[in-house]
Design a protein around this motif. Structure first.
Motif, PDB file in Angstrom:
ATOM      1  N   MET A   6       0.905  -1.118   0.130  1.00 30.08           N
ATOM      2  CA  MET A   6       0.150  -0.048   0.032  1.00 30.08           C
ATOM      3  C   MET A   6       0.854   1.258  -0.109  1.00 30.08           C
ATOM      4  SD  MET A   6      -2.700   1.183   2.828  1.00 30.08           S
ATOM      5  CE  MET A   6      -3.821  -0.355   2.433  1.00 30.08           C
ATOM      6  N   ALA A   7       0.548   2.335  -0.807  1.00 30.45           N
ATOM      7  CA  ALA A   7       1.305   3.316  -0.809  1.00 30.45           C
ATOM      8  C   ALA A   7       1.199   4.193   0.564  1.00 30.45           C
ATOM      9  CB  ALA A   7       0.825   4.447  -1.907  1.00 30.45           C
ATOM     10  N   VAL A   8       2.386   5.098   0.679  1.00 34.34           N
ATOM     11  CA  VAL A   8       2.397   5.800   1.856  1.00 34.34           C
ATOM     12  C   VAL A   8       1.165   6.863   2.015  1.00 34.34           C
ATOM     13  CG1 VAL A   8       4.131   7.406   3.097  1.00 34.34           C
ATOM     14  CG2 VAL A   8       4.954   5.375   1.950  1.00 34.34           C
ATOM     15  N   SER A   9       0.922   7.444   0.912  1.00 31.06           N
ATOM     16  CA  SER A   9      -0.168   8.606   0.949  1.00 31.06           C
ATOM     17  C   SER A   9      -1.567   7.616   1.144  1.00 31.06           C
ATOM     18  CB  SER A   9      -0.203   9.066  -0.499  1.00 31.06           C
ATOM     19  OG  SER A   9      -0.549   8.098  -1.439  1.00 31.06           O
ATOM     20  N   GLU A  10      -1.761   6.493   0.955  1.00 31.02           N
ATOM     21  CA  GLU A  10      -2.946   5.813   1.373  1.00 31.02           C
ATOM     22  C   GLU A  10      -2.974   5.705   2.752  1.00 31.02           C
ATOM     23  OE1 GLU A  10      -3.608   3.238  -2.728  1.00 31.02           O
ATOM     24  OE2 GLU A  10      -2.418   2.345  -1.328  1.00 31.02           O
ATOM     25  N   ARG A  11      -1.916   5.080   3.157  1.00 31.54           N
ATOM     26  CA  ARG A  11      -1.791   4.796   4.798  1.00 31.54           C
ATOM     27  C   ARG A  11      -2.090   6.111   5.442  1.00 31.54           C
ATOM     28  NH1 ARG A  11       3.441   0.993   5.408  1.00 31.54           N
ATOM     29  NH2 ARG A  11       2.579  -0.710   4.128  1.00 31.54           N
ATOM     30  N   ARG A  68       4.993   0.138  -4.212  1.00 32.20           N
ATOM     31  CA  ARG A  68       5.584   0.984  -3.315  1.00 32.20           C
ATOM     32  C   ARG A  68       5.588   0.639  -2.132  1.00 32.20           C
ATOM     33  NH1 ARG A  68       2.051   4.070  -6.887  1.00 32.20           N
ATOM     34  NH2 ARG A  68       3.094   5.593  -8.243  1.00 32.20           N
ATOM     35  N   LEU A  69       6.839   0.186  -1.468  1.00 31.47           N
ATOM     36  CA  LEU A  69       6.969  -0.311  -0.397  1.00 31.47           C
ATOM     37  C   LEU A  69       7.757   0.730   0.580  1.00 31.47           C
ATOM     38  CD1 LEU A  69       6.642  -2.774   1.620  1.00 31.47           C
ATOM     39  CD2 LEU A  69       8.999  -3.481   0.700  1.00 31.47           C
ATOM     40  N   ALA A  70       6.906   0.827   1.728  1.00 34.11           N
ATOM     41  CA  ALA A  70       7.668   1.587   2.915  1.00 34.11           C
ATOM     42  C   ALA A  70       7.851   1.021   4.092  1.00 34.11           C
ATOM     43  CB  ALA A  70       6.874   3.029   3.084  1.00 34.11           C
ATOM     44  N   LEU A  71       8.956   0.642   4.748  1.00 34.49           N
ATOM     45  CA  LEU A  71       9.191  -0.009   5.949  1.00 34.49           C
ATOM     46  C   LEU A  71       9.962   0.734   6.769  1.00 34.49           C
ATOM     47  CD1 LEU A  71      10.475  -3.442   4.315  1.00 34.49           C
ATOM     48  CD2 LEU A  71       8.006  -2.847   5.264  1.00 34.49           C
ATOM     49  N   THR A  72       9.620   0.646   8.102  1.00 38.53           N
ATOM     50  CA  THR A  72      10.001   1.556   9.282  1.00 38.53           C
ATOM     51  C   THR A  72      10.526   0.543  10.204  1.00 38.53           C
ATOM     52  OG1 THR A  72       8.838   3.413   8.698  1.00 38.53           O
ATOM     53  CG2 THR A  72       9.914   3.543  10.757  1.00 38.53           C
ATOM     54  N   PRO A 100      17.497  -1.866  13.702  1.00 33.95           N
ATOM     55  CA  PRO A 100      16.506  -1.444  12.411  1.00 33.95           C
ATOM     56  C   PRO A 100      16.986  -0.313  11.768  1.00 33.95           C
ATOM     57  CG  PRO A 100      16.127  -1.163  14.915  1.00 33.95           C
ATOM     58  CD  PRO A 100      17.326  -1.587  14.920  1.00 33.95           C
ATOM     59  N   PHE A 101      16.274  -0.516  10.393  1.00 31.86           N
ATOM     60  CA  PHE A 101      16.521   0.469   9.258  1.00 31.86           C
ATOM     61  C   PHE A 101      15.424   0.737   8.670  1.00 31.86           C
ATOM     62  CE2 PHE A 101      16.692  -3.883   7.399  1.00 31.86           C
ATOM     63  CZ  PHE A 101      16.372  -3.512   6.289  1.00 31.86           C
ATOM     64  N   ASP A 102      15.504   2.050   8.011  1.00 29.49           N
ATOM     65  CA  ASP A 102      14.151   2.283   7.320  1.00 29.49           C
ATOM     66  C   ASP A 102      14.305   2.229   5.639  1.00 29.49           C
ATOM     67  OD1 ASP A 102      13.126   2.899   9.667  1.00 29.49           O
ATOM     68  OD2 ASP A 102      13.550   5.014   9.788  1.00 29.49           O
ATOM     69  N   ILE A 103      13.231   1.809   5.081  1.00 28.39           N
ATOM     70  CA  ILE A 103      13.649   1.850   3.400  1.00 28.39           C
ATOM     71  C   ILE A 103      12.304   2.331   2.904  1.00 28.39           C
ATOM     72  CG2 ILE A 103      13.105  -0.713   3.447  1.00 28.39           C
ATOM     73  CD1 ILE A 103      14.865  -0.821   0.913  1.00 28.39           C
ATOM     74  N   THR A 104      12.359   3.038   1.745  1.00 26.51           N
ATOM     75  CA  THR A 104      11.063   3.256   0.920  1.00 26.51           C
ATOM     76  C   THR A 104      11.752   3.210  -0.621  1.00 26.51           C
ATOM     77  OG1 THR A 104      10.358   4.929   2.392  1.00 26.51           O
ATOM     78  CG2 THR A 104       9.592   5.174   0.076  1.00 26.51           C
ATOM     79  N   VAL A 105      10.911   2.117  -1.180  1.00 21.05           N
ATOM     80  CA  VAL A 105      11.089   1.931  -2.557  1.00 21.05           C
ATOM     81  C   VAL A 105      10.078   1.743  -3.545  1.00 21.05           C
ATOM     82  CG1 VAL A 105      11.434  -0.545  -1.962  1.00 21.05           C
ATOM     83  CG2 VAL A 105      12.713   0.196  -4.028  1.00 21.05           C
ATOM     84  N   MET A 106      10.299   2.287  -4.874  1.00 16.14           N
ATOM     85  CA  MET A 106       9.274   2.185  -5.803  1.00 16.14           C
ATOM     86  C   MET A 106       9.879   1.150  -6.747  1.00 16.14           C
ATOM     87  SD  MET A 106       8.218   2.960  -9.266  1.00 16.14           S
ATOM     88  CE  MET A 106       9.152   4.399  -9.697  1.00 16.14           C
ATOM     89  N   ILE A 107       8.979   0.236  -7.259  1.00 14.72           N
ATOM     90  CA  ILE A 107       9.304  -0.612  -8.248  1.00 14.72           C
ATOM     91  C   ILE A 107       8.329  -0.790  -9.273  1.00 14.72           C
ATOM     92  CG2 ILE A 107       9.935  -3.123  -8.917  1.00 14.72           C
ATOM     93  CD1 ILE A 107      10.575  -3.381  -5.785  1.00 14.72           C
ATOM     94  N   ARG A 108       8.778  -0.550 -10.689  1.00 10.13           N
ATOM     95  CA  ARG A 108       7.635  -0.513 -11.611  1.00 10.13           C
ATOM     96  C   ARG A 108       8.284  -1.522 -12.818  1.00 10.13           C
ATOM     97  NH1 ARG A 108       8.299   4.179 -13.481  1.00 10.13           N
ATOM     98  NH2 ARG A 108       6.607   5.222 -12.405  1.00 10.13           N
ATOM     99  N   GLU A 109       7.739  -2.782 -12.927  1.00 10.67           N
ATOM    100  CA  GLU A 109       7.977  -3.741 -14.204  1.00 10.67           C
ATOM    101  C   GLU A 109       6.842  -3.453 -15.042  1.00 10.67           C
ATOM    102  OE1 GLU A 109       8.825  -6.614 -10.275  1.00 10.67           O
ATOM    103  OE2 GLU A 109       6.871  -5.968 -10.659  1.00 10.67           O
ATOM    104  N   LYS A 110       7.196  -3.727 -16.140  1.00 10.38           N
ATOM    105  CA  LYS A 110       6.651  -3.792 -17.594  1.00 10.38           C
ATOM    106  C   LYS A 110       7.029  -4.566 -18.412  1.00 10.38           C
ATOM    107  CE  LYS A 110       4.262  -0.468 -20.143  1.00 10.38           C
ATOM    108  NZ  LYS A 110       3.911   1.290 -20.684  1.00 10.38           N
ATOM    109  N   ASN A 111       6.195  -5.296 -19.256  1.00 12.48           N
ATOM    110  CA  ASN A 111       6.499  -6.140 -20.442  1.00 12.48           C
ATOM    111  C   ASN A 111       6.028  -5.090 -21.656  1.00 12.48           C
ATOM    112  OD1 ASN A 111       7.733  -8.510 -20.067  1.00 12.48           O
ATOM    113  ND2 ASN A 111       6.026  -9.113 -18.635  1.00 12.48           N
TER     114      ASN A 111
END
Length: 516
Positions: free
Chosen positions: A1-6, A36-40, A233-244
């Motif tokens: 879920m996107a950070v904005s949605e949370r 979109r993955l945001a881990l804290t 602990p570490f924080d990471i925010t990453v966006m991944i876009r995959e396309k064929n």
């Protein structure tokens, strides 16, 4: 879920939070193939980000917008943080599932490894190391344009270095810093941004030829946390876009839109035919016959919404929220109706008796809540990213609950078979009871085959076939379900000569109830 949605969920009023938990999960939705993955406060050493089947000219884009590490990042000389891109024969098998948890994949070469992205926080750069003969796997800094005006031509990265210009926001490519290597062995180096104690960079990978097609897994590794007693602990925010080339769906998911649409039409046709049979034989129709019709129509609607869901994911990268909600609701109803109908037919309700025994009531008290839990687990898995901390937990819950439900629905059938065996020679209707016994045994075998094909054979097929043919798993599941529906309707159709529908007299029914 996107950070904005949370954040949007956090701003809801108390009255809105009183809505059922299921609706909250449904409205959350999933981010589709644009992840979109945001881990804290994450403490895992290995995070499986995603798995995707690429065809030629497919692209993978990764934007690491925030990476905040602990103080241990400066204690080691070699980089112990980074991404790994691997190619496997099946998307269901992870290359690191059987390795030593204390080993660092970033420091060991493996036959599955293709590319390592080693994050060096001291020198503010990302070293890109290639393994194997990947001549047409092009890696470049930055992201691809959202709507390119012309076809994107991948750049050959051999012998080039991407160095971050501290005065600019985008990395630039230069020919310096060759690290003493020559020719095709030179490493590609990406610039690493540093802002407010956090790091960021982005890159994209283009599959240049058919030789590089396959199922790719993207993982993030923080090997500082692989050492016992040194987890931080570490924080990471990453966006991944995959396309064929055909859209945002993986190679194994591209045929699913047409598959689910065709299967939806088959279930709809089966439901209409079943209703016509019920209308022609109104005298021998019971309530459970209409329940079977409702199950067929619910299954058809569920597949229809799922097909439309995949269509929008393929074209836009994410599903339409309203359609996703309808898909989840119909999927929940379908799952509950399926197991309830199987258990009711196996217990003989409405056909042979109108009251369930205490043991059968307990089975329904177990199956119905477990089915609700299984569907909630399915919805949570669909709405969560693969790299989320609780993703594997909910996946294991779904698998366990599904096995318990499959085992529980067999008990009413076994009890009915045992009861018919005991009553076959005591009530004077040996021929009728033997015919019913034979029918119940056939139904028991049908249920066993249905569970076996959809839970065991289908999973083995998904593991065995190549990445582009993994949609055969869904074909086997839906085909087995359709065959099970048709055979069940044929066995228990409303006909006067059906031994299952020959009701006993009232005194015989009371005797059978006492025996059960």
């Amino acid at each position: 879920m996107a950070v904005s949605e949370r954040r949007g969920l956090a701003r809801r009023s108390p009255a809105e939070w009183r809505q059922p938990l299921l609706l909250l999960l449904l409205l959350g939705g999933c981010s589709g193939r644009i992840h979109r993955l945001a881990l804290t406060g994450e403490k895992r050493a290995d995070i499986p980000l995603n798995s995707f089947g690429f065809y030629a000219n497919g692209s993978l884009e990764v934007d690491l917008s925030l990476l905040r590490l602990g103080l241990q990042e400066t204690e080691e000389k070699d980089p112990l943080v980074g991404f790994s891109l691997t190619r496997v024969r099946s998307g269901s098998i992870r290359p690191y599932s059987t390795r030593n948890p204390h080993d660092c994949p970033l420091q060991k070469n493996s036959s599955n490894l293709l590319v390592l992205f080693l994050i060096n926080t001291k020198d503010l750069r990302v070293q890109v190391r290639k393994y194997g003969e990947q001549k047409k796997l092009f890696i470049s800094p930055g992201l691809l344009p959202e709507v390119p005006s012309e076809p994107v031509t991948p750049k050959v990265d051999s012998g080039t270095t991407a160095v971050l210009d501290k005065t600019k926001s985008k990395p630039t490519v230069s020919q310096g810093d060759q690290q003493g290597l020559s020719g095709k062995d030179k490493e590609l180096v990406l610039g690493l941004g540093h802002l407010n104690n956090s790091y960021n960079f982005s890159f994209h990978v283009v599959i240049g030829s058919r030789a590089e097609e396959g199922q790719y897994n993207l993982n993030f590794h923080n090997c500082y946390n692989s050492k016992p007693g040194r987890e931080q602990p570490f924080d990471i925010t990453v966006m991944i876009r995959e396309k064929n080339p055909e859209g945002f769906l993986s190679a194994a998911e591209i045929p699913l839109f047409k598959l689910y649409m065709v299967m939806s039409a088959f279930f709809l046709a089966a439901g209409i035919f079943w209703v016509s049979v019920l209308c022609k034989n109104t005298y021998n129709v019971f309530k459970i016959h209409w329940l079977m019709a409702a199950l067929a129509f619910t299954k058809s609607i569920s597949l229809l919404f799922r097909s439309i869901n995949y269509y929008f994911i393929n074209s836009q990268g994410h599903p339409i929220e309203g359609l996703a909600v309808m898909h989840y609701i119909t999927h929940l109803l379908k799952g509950a109706l399926l197991f309830i109908t199987i258990a009711l037919i196996g217990s003989g309700w409405a056909f042979v008796k109108y009251v369930l025994s205490d043991k059968e009531k307990k089975i329904f008290g177990i199956v119905i809540p477990l089915q609700v839990l299984a569907n909630v687990a399915y919805i949570v898995i669909e709405s969560r990213e693969e790299g989320a901390s609780d993703y594997m937990l909910w996946k294991e819950i779904l698998f366990l609950v599904d096995l318990i439900c499959c085992g529980a629905i067999l008990f009413p059938v076994v009890w009915s078979i045992r009861h018919l065996q005991d009553a076959s020679g005591t009530d004077g209707k040996v021929a009728v009871n033997l015919a019913k016994l034979k029918l119940f045994r056939h139904y028991y075998i049908m249920v066993i085959c249905y569970v076996y094909f959809t839970r065991v054979i289908a999973i083995l097929l998904q593991v065995a076939v190549p990445f582009q043919w993994q949609w055969l798993y869904q074909l086997l599941v839906e085909g087995s379900t359709l065959a099970f529906f048709v055979l069940t309707g044929y066995k228990f159709q409303p006909a006067g000569d059906n031994p299952y529908l020959q009701l006993p007299q009232e005194d015989e029914e009371d005797t059978q109830m006492e025996q059960m």
